[in-house]
Design a protein around this motif. Structure first.
Motif, PDB file in Angstrom:
ATOM      1  N   LEU A   1       8.180   6.594  -3.787  1.00  0.00           N
ATOM      2  CA  LEU A   1       7.553   6.838  -3.046  1.00  0.00           C
ATOM      3  C   LEU A   1       6.926   6.205  -1.196  1.00  0.00           C
ATOM      4  CD1 LEU A   1       4.331   8.914  -3.596  1.00  0.00           C
ATOM      5  CD2 LEU A   1       2.843   6.341  -3.741  1.00  0.00           C
ATOM      6  N   ARG A   2       7.626   5.064  -1.299  1.00  0.00           N
ATOM      7  CA  ARG A   2       7.016   4.164   0.038  1.00  0.00           C
ATOM      8  C   ARG A   2       8.393   4.890   0.994  1.00  0.00           C
ATOM      9  NH1 ARG A   2       3.224   0.434  -0.303  1.00  0.00           N
ATOM     10  NH2 ARG A   2       2.982  -0.538  -2.323  1.00  0.00           N
ATOM     11  N   ARG A   3       9.518   5.231   0.299  1.00  0.00           N
ATOM     12  CA  ARG A   3      10.225   5.744   1.354  1.00  0.00           C
ATOM     13  C   ARG A   3      10.178   7.109   1.626  1.00  0.00           C
ATOM     14  NH1 ARG A   3      15.698   4.734  -2.727  1.00  0.00           N
ATOM     15  NH2 ARG A   3      15.412   2.619  -1.863  1.00  0.00           N
ATOM     16  N   LEU A   4       9.992   7.683   0.736  1.00  0.00           N
ATOM     17  CA  LEU A   4       8.772   9.222   1.591  1.00  0.00           C
ATOM     18  C   LEU A   4       8.141   9.078   2.075  1.00  0.00           C
ATOM     19  CD1 LEU A   4       8.887  11.804  -1.505  1.00  0.00           C
ATOM     20  CD2 LEU A   4       9.673  12.032   0.388  1.00  0.00           C
ATOM     21  N   LEU A   5       6.959   8.253   2.180  1.00  0.00           N
ATOM     22  CA  LEU A   5       5.883   7.845   2.783  1.00  0.00           C
ATOM     23  C   LEU A   5       5.719   7.323   4.648  1.00  0.00           C
ATOM     24  CD1 LEU A   5       3.292   5.493   0.666  1.00  0.00           C
ATOM     25  CD2 LEU A   5       3.263   8.423   1.572  1.00  0.00           C
ATOM     26  N   ASP A   6       7.430   7.188   4.388  1.00  0.00           N
ATOM     27  CA  ASP A   6       8.112   6.468   5.685  1.00  0.00           C
ATOM     28  C   ASP A   6       8.699   7.815   5.987  1.00  0.00           C
ATOM     29  OD1 ASP A   6       6.439   3.738   4.733  1.00  0.00           O
ATOM     30  OD2 ASP A   6       8.182   2.405   4.364  1.00  0.00           O
ATOM     31  N   TYR A   7       9.269   8.049   5.562  1.00  0.00           N
ATOM     32  CA  TYR A   7      10.396   9.193   6.265  1.00  0.00           C
ATOM     33  C   TYR A   7       9.870   9.648   6.814  1.00  0.00           C
ATOM     34  CZ  TYR A   7      13.051  13.011   6.129  1.00  0.00           C
ATOM     35  OH  TYR A   7      14.011  14.484   7.117  1.00  0.00           O
ATOM     36  N   PHE A   8       8.203  10.572   6.237  1.00  0.00           N
ATOM     37  CA  PHE A   8       7.376  11.675   7.051  1.00  0.00           C
ATOM     38  C   PHE A   8       6.629  10.924   7.963  1.00  0.00           C
ATOM     39  CE2 PHE A   8       8.324  14.063   2.880  1.00  0.00           C
ATOM     40  CZ  PHE A   8       8.559  14.590   3.574  1.00  0.00           C
ATOM     41  N   GLU A   9       6.147   9.889   8.007  1.00  0.00           N
ATOM     42  CA  GLU A   9       5.519   8.572   8.959  1.00  0.00           C
ATOM     43  C   GLU A   9       3.947   9.117   8.754  1.00  0.00           C
ATOM     44  OE1 GLU A   9       6.254   8.646  12.692  1.00  0.00           O
ATOM     45  OE2 GLU A   9       8.352   7.670  12.734  1.00  0.00           O
ATOM     46  N   TYR A  10       3.520   9.402   7.164  1.00  0.00           N
ATOM     47  CA  TYR A  10       3.230  10.002   6.672  1.00  0.00           C
ATOM     48  C   TYR A  10       1.774   9.599   6.801  1.00  0.00           C
ATOM     49  CZ  TYR A  10       1.172  13.016   3.043  1.00  0.00           C
ATOM     50  OH  TYR A  10       0.433  13.846   1.954  1.00  0.00           O
ATOM     51  N   ALA A  11       0.939   9.965   6.564  1.00  0.00           N
ATOM     52  CA  ALA A  11      -0.937   9.943   6.660  1.00  0.00           C
ATOM     53  C   ALA A  11      -1.490  10.811   5.880  1.00  0.00           C
ATOM     54  CB  ALA A  11      -1.256   9.904   8.081  1.00  0.00           C
ATOM     55  N   GLY A  12      -2.362   9.713   4.912  1.00  0.00           N
ATOM     56  CA  GLY A  12      -3.406  10.916   3.427  1.00  0.00           C
ATOM     57  C   GLY A  12      -2.678  10.740   2.346  1.00  0.00           C
TER      58      GLY A  12
END
Ligand code: AMP
Length: 361
Positions: A229-240
């Motif tokens: 999950l953290r890999r995806l969050l960081d990849y997208f520079e995610y917010a939400g």
């Protein structure tokens, strides 16, 4: 502060219910004026890709988010020219296409079933040879809750599967003989703070989520799921809030799909966690400190699908948290849900059995 929400379904409704104590106001865009969101905020009635409606939404809100995955990317891009729009459009683009999604999982080292893109009957035959039987043919886009899927068990299933789905871009996936299905939900704020909820175990029927139980306690799987999950969050520079659904096969996680939004398998967090996924989504997109994602006990959530149960019988169950989205009944439609929480897993399972006896199948 006014939050514009594209989509006014139950997820939008529950976002607003979580946002009201934070003094947030909500404005929805939806094609239907009597969507669940109508009970908790005004709705601009219009299509998700109608420029005038989108302009109205952007003009009336300080920040725009979405609760529905099939929002056209172009619509979000338009909105984001005038208002901050979160989660990032790129996450929506990838999640809308099962092929892009699986390719990204692969790139980030997140295990997936074997898969091949399929655009012709010949490619389907080759893909079946490469992936092996049994396998699942899916539309790349616009599939959810098991729609747009065809299972292949024998070579004789190839032609019927092509007849049922061919003509649009497809993906063939190996069929995973899973032991269970789990999902993880996490939040990342605009300040880069991240928090993950415990794994939830999900039971589907006919491709639709029916029961979630959480927390699903397994230290090794939790650690692996959080890493993915953290890999995806960081990849997208995610917010939400972001959700990944996994199969568990012989003690290993295999990713099925990602949703860049609050998720049905996280409804238990409303009563079963310190901070709900809905509140954390809002905190994340507003850059507020994220709330504690710890469970407050053992929770089970049952979806009401197609038919509402007798409300009074549900409320007579001690500790039942009944949610009626106010939707007209229709086969296969999610009309509401109920969550029970108990101090122990055994106590939760006993309540769940009682609840299931009161919910039409
Ligand atoms: P999806 O729309 O991809 O979430 O699929 C809905 C449900 O169909 C999943 O939750 C699984 O129960 C089942 N399913 C989808 N893909 C597969 C697969 N590759 N192997 C086994 N079951 C699957």
């Amino acid at each position: 502060m006014k939050i514009g929400v594209i989509g006014a379904g139950q997820l939008g409704q529950m976002l607003a219910l979580a946002g009201h104590p934070l003094a947030l106001e909500f404005l929805f865009l939806d094609s239907s004026a009597d969507s669940p969101g109508a009970r908790v905020g005004p709705i601009i009635t219009g299509r998700f890709d109608d420029p005038a409606s989108l302009r109205k939404l952007a003009a009336g809100a300080d920040l725009v988010t979405y609760e529905f995955e099939n929002v056209p990317v172009s619509a979000l891009e338009k909105v984001s020219r005038t208002r901050p729009c979160l989660p990032p459009v790129e996450a929506l683009r990838v999640s809308q296409d099962r092929l892009l999604e699986k390719q990204l999982f692969q790139r980030l080292g997140i295990p997936t079933p074997p898969f091949r893109p399929v655009d012709s009957i010949d490619e389907l035959r080759e893909a079946v040879t490469a992936v092996g039987l049994p396998c699942v043919l899916k539309t790349r886009r616009l599939g959810y809750d098991g729609r747009g899927q065809h299972y292949l068990r024998r070579p004789a299933d190839i032609l019927p599967a092509w007849a049922a789905l061919g003509g649009v871009p497809l993906i063939l996936e190996g069929f995973v003989e899973f032991d269970r299905e789990v999902s993880i939900i996490g939040a990342r704020s605009t300040r880069g703070e991240t928090r993950c909820y415990p794994l939830a175990e999900n039971q589907h029927r006919g491709g639709i989520l029916r029961v979630t139980r959480a927390p699903h306690r397994n230290v090794r799987l939790q650690r692996a799921a959080e890493r993915h999950l953290r890999r995806l969050l960081d990849y997208f520079e995610y917010a939400g809030v972001l959700t990944i659904e996994f199969f568990v096969q012989r003690g290993k996680l295999i990713a099925n799909e990602v949703a860049p939004r609050v998720h049905n398998s996280g409804h238990w967090t409303i009563e079963g966690a310190v901070t709900s996924q809905f509140e954390n989504h809002l905190r994340a997109i507003l850059g507020l400190p994220l709330g504690d994602t710890s469970p407050v006990g053992h929770a089970a959530m049952v979806n009401y699908i197609g038919t509402m149960p007798d409300r009074d019988r549900i409320l007579a169950l001690p500790g039942a948290h009944h949610h009626d989205y106010g939707k007209a009944p229709r086969a296969g439609r999610k009309l509401g849900h109920c969550t029970v929480v108990a101090p122990t897993a055994a106590g939760r399972d006993a309540l769940l059995r009682q609840l299931l006896r009161r919910v039409p199948r």
